[in-house]
Write an enzyme that holds these catalytic residues in place. Structure first.
Site: not given
Ligand code: 13P
Length: 295
Positions: A81-82, A179-180, A207-210, A229
């Protein structure tokens, strides 16, 4: 499971689902994710953070994830990733990764494009390359709440040009996702996402689905996102499990049981995520049942 993962992504998109990609810092978590994928019979991606890949055990972890993927009855791909470093990308692919996110999003458009092209040239054709255009705010490994002000949103026309010029397999977009933790109620610019989807046929990644409400995730999938993600949500699960289970297992210093519970806890969270990405809907086997969200 080296070849053919592009096909799994395409198939998911065609049936209006998204392939979930979960960050794994360790084998207990990765095993939970793979267990959930096997139970649901769906493809899944194991993400390795570049900070993990660069540690002394990074190589070993990638090799182990690859072995886990190869032994799984579900289609599993391992992705760095990244990544911003060409040497790390090369080493991680050599250790067994099927895919990389060549992330030049902190650079300008042209530098990003040059980096992604350089990565594409370096790698065999069967390695899947994702790029990120625009810049997603927040920290990938440490959860803090972010309001997205450090982001640069993806421009639809640029996305189309970038996808054409690089030939990437996947494009990660910045449309209000972070993210986060989200500070306040997360708001995705779905109109922008729809313009991006209309401008290019490249499969889109969120990205950043949490922390995103499931109706927002579903709307993004309907627009054309086909890989999503997740990291923070699984880390939250792990820490909650440790807090709850450690006192009981600490009596006998029973690490095996603690880790078995860790794996099962992550499998449960991963299963919920898979379901919310519509991954638990099996592909239609009869005509007439195909989803029609994209023309
Ligand atoms: P989150 O930590 O917000 O779920 O994002 C994960 C992500 O996008 C990893 O690339």
């Amino acid at each position: 499971m080296h070849h053919g993962f592009r096909e799994h992504i395409r198939a998911c998109r065609a049936r209006g689902a998204a392939v979930p990609a979960f960050t794994a810092y360790d084998l207990a978590t990765a095993t939970g994710v793979v267990t959930a994928a096997e139970r649901a019979g769906v493809p899944v991606i194991l993400l390795v953070s570049p900070s993990t890949a660069a540690t002394r055990y990074g190589h070993g972890l990638v090799r182990s994830l690859r072995a886990l993927a190869d032994a799984s009855s579900a289609p599993v791909a391992v992705q760095l990733d990244h990544a911003t470093d060409l040497a790390l990308i090369r080493d991680t692919v050599e250790a067994g990764a099927h895919a990389v996110l060549a992330d030049g999003s902190r650079e300008g458009y042209q530098a990003n494009l040059d980096f992604v092209r350089a990565v594409r040239r370096q790698l065999d054709d069967d390695v899947i390359v994702e790029a990120e255009l625009g810049r997603i705010d927040g920290n990938e490994d440490v959860a803090r709440s972010t309001d997205g002000h450090g982001a640069a949103l993806t421009d639809p026309d640029e996305a189309a040009r970038f996808a054409d010029a690089t030939g990437v397999d996947l494009l990660a977009v910045s449309v209000g996702n972070v993210h986060g933790f989200y500070r306040g109620v997360p708001v995705l610019d779905l109109e922008r996402l729809a313009k991006i989807a209309a401008a290019t046929d490249v499969p889109l990644v969120l990205h950043g689905a949490s922390g995103l409400p499931s109706d927002v995730v579903t709307a993004a999938i309907d627009i054309g996102v086909c890989k999503i993600n997740v990291n923070t949500e699984l880390r939250r699960t792990v820490f909650a499990h440790l807090e709850e289970a450690t006192p009981a297992h600490a009596v006998g210093l029973d690490l095996d049981s603690l880790l078995a519970g860790w794996t099962e806890a992550t499998a449960v969270t991963a299963a919920e995520t898979i379901a919310s990405f519509r991954g638990d809907h099996r592909p239609a086997t009869h005509s007439g049942a195909a989803p029609t969200h994209r023309s």
